[in-house]
Design a protein around this motif. Structure first.
Motif, short mmCIF file in Angstrom:
data_model
loop_
_atom_site.label_atom_id
_atom_site.label_comp_id
_atom_site.label_asym_id
_atom_site.label_seq_id
_atom_site.Cartn_x
_atom_site.Cartn_y
_atom_site.Cartn_z
N ARG A 81 1.78 23.93 41.12
CA ARG A 81 2.57 23.93 42.41
C ARG A 81 4.11 23.34 42.47
NH1 ARG A 81 -1.43 26.25 42.92
NH2 ARG A 81 -3.23 25.90 44.36
N MET A 82 4.67 23.87 41.44
CA MET A 82 6.08 23.92 41.37
C MET A 82 6.75 24.87 42.45
SD MET A 82 7.99 21.92 39.35
CE MET A 82 9.49 22.65 39.04
N TYR A 83 7.43 24.36 43.18
CA TYR A 83 8.14 25.21 44.04
C TYR A 83 9.21 24.66 44.88
CZ TYR A 83 8.68 27.60 48.87
OH TYR A 83 9.10 28.35 49.84
N THR A 84 10.19 25.56 45.10
CA THR A 84 11.48 25.26 45.58
C THR A 84 11.69 26.03 46.88
OG1 THR A 84 12.68 24.16 43.80
CG2 THR A 84 13.98 24.59 45.45
N ALA A 85 12.17 25.56 48.05
CA ALA A 85 12.25 26.32 49.48
C ALA A 85 13.57 27.11 48.99
CB ALA A 85 12.56 25.23 50.58
N PRO A 86 13.51 28.40 49.73
CA PRO A 86 14.52 29.44 49.24
C PRO A 86 15.88 28.77 49.63
CG PRO A 86 12.57 30.57 50.14
CD PRO A 86 12.45 29.04 50.35
N ALA A 87 15.99 28.18 50.73
CA ALA A 87 17.23 27.69 51.21
C ALA A 87 17.94 26.43 50.14
CB ALA A 87 17.41 27.12 52.71
N ALA A 88 17.27 26.07 49.61
CA ALA A 88 17.57 25.00 48.38
C ALA A 88 17.73 25.30 46.98
CB ALA A 88 16.72 23.72 48.67
N ARG A 89 17.52 26.77 46.72
CA ARG A 89 17.49 27.31 45.51
C ARG A 89 18.97 27.26 45.08
NH1 ARG A 89 12.68 31.73 46.59
NH2 ARG A 89 10.95 30.11 46.41
N GLY A 90 19.00 27.22 43.72
CA GLY A 90 20.33 27.34 43.08
C GLY A 90 21.20 25.97 42.78
N ARG A 91 20.52 24.99 43.29
CA ARG A 91 21.25 23.66 43.17
C ARG A 91 20.73 22.69 42.19
NH1 ARG A 91 21.67 22.64 49.67
NH2 ARG A 91 22.26 24.76 50.58
N GLY A 92 19.76 23.23 41.35
CA GLY A 92 19.38 22.46 40.29
C GLY A 92 18.17 21.36 40.45
N ILE A 93 17.79 21.77 41.79
CA ILE A 93 16.61 20.76 42.25
C ILE A 93 15.28 21.02 41.56
CG2 ILE A 93 14.93 20.41 44.24
CD1 ILE A 93 17.61 21.01 45.89
N ALA A 94 15.02 22.05 41.31
CA ALA A 94 13.92 22.60 40.41
C ALA A 94 13.92 22.01 38.94
CB ALA A 94 13.79 24.07 40.38
N ARG A 95 15.12 22.15 38.42
CA ARG A 95 15.37 21.54 36.88
C ARG A 95 15.14 20.03 36.87
NH1 ARG A 95 16.72 24.13 32.61
NH2 ARG A 95 17.52 25.63 33.79
N ALA A 96 15.96 19.25 38.12
CA ALA A 96 15.58 17.98 38.20
C ALA A 96 14.17 17.56 38.36
CB ALA A 96 16.40 17.43 39.38
N LEU A 97 13.41 18.36 39.27
CA LEU A 97 11.98 17.97 39.52
C LEU A 97 10.98 18.22 38.24
CD1 LEU A 97 9.81 17.35 41.77
CD2 LEU A 97 9.89 19.85 42.38
N LEU A 98 11.30 19.33 37.48
CA LEU A 98 10.56 19.65 36.36
C LEU A 98 10.84 18.43 35.43
CD1 LEU A 98 9.14 21.40 34.71
CD2 LEU A 98 10.87 22.37 33.67
N ALA A 99 12.15 17.89 35.15
CA ALA A 99 12.14 16.87 34.32
C ALA A 99 11.68 15.40 34.86
CB ALA A 99 13.77 16.69 34.35
N ALA A 100 11.55 15.23 36.09
CA ALA A 100 10.70 14.03 36.50
C ALA A 100 9.10 14.24 36.40
CB ALA A 100 10.99 14.11 38.27
N VAL A 101 8.89 15.58 36.61
CA VAL A 101 7.32 15.74 36.26
C VAL A 101 6.87 15.64 34.85
CG1 VAL A 101 5.38 17.55 36.18
CG2 VAL A 101 6.85 17.36 38.36
N GLU A 102 7.95 15.89 33.98
CA GLU A 102 7.65 15.67 32.43
C GLU A 102 7.61 14.55 32.23
OE1 GLU A 102 9.53 20.24 30.87
OE2 GLU A 102 10.73 18.27 31.01
N ARG A 103 8.64 13.53 32.67
CA ARG A 103 8.73 12.04 32.74
C ARG A 103 7.38 11.45 32.78
NH1 ARG A 103 13.41 12.07 33.94
NH2 ARG A 103 13.12 11.70 36.23
#
Length: 155
Positions: A81-103
């Protein structure tokens, strides 16, 4: 200044569910149907066997993702269930979230993360491959479906 905060939330919390509904709607637009028929039990995302995270941008929930134990002897966590709302894309949020999930998975003793995605999600494929994920044999609910792509990464 846009501030990103990532918080642990239950899978069935209102913020989580709103983002999950958006996830499924996005997948439905890309693939048809309900978006994802994979069986998911909210309890699978409760520690120590999983965790679900919500990312906030300026106080608004804009992204989600979590992991659940995959089972077996390899101590794998399955990203879901990785997802980023369209209006928030391109700001590094998904990458930060992925790193937090991995941690989170690593801190719970998982040795690797595996995931399923599809060939109609080029943004996801780009994120995962740039983060070091490599193709693995398909697994899970959609393993025999055309367009299913599976990836994994050692933590």
């Amino acid at each position: 200044m846009n501030e990103i905060k990532i918080r642990v939330h239950p899978f069935d919390a209102p913020e989580s569910q709103a983002l999950i509904r958006a996830t499924l709607a996005d997948l439905g637009e890309r693939y048809g149907g309900t978006g994802d028929e994979t069986p998911v039990d909210p309890a699978e995302f409760a520690p120590p066997n999983g965790e679900f995270l919500v990312a906030y941008l300026d106080g608004e929930p804009v992204a989600c993702g979590g992991w659940r134990s995959h089972g077996g002897s390899d101590d794998a966590a399955e990203l879901k269930r990785m997802y980023t709302a369209p209006a928030a894309r391109g700001r590094g949020i998904a990458r930060a979230l992925l790193a937090a999930v991995e941690r989170s998975a690593r801190e719970s003793g998982r040795k690797r993360v595996i995931l399923e995605t599809g060939d109609k999600q080029p943004e996801a494929i780009a994120l995962y491959t740039s983060a070091g994920y490599e193709p693995i044999p398909n697994f899970g609910y959609y393993k025999d479906e055309p367009g299913c792509l599976s990836y994994g990464r050692v933590l």
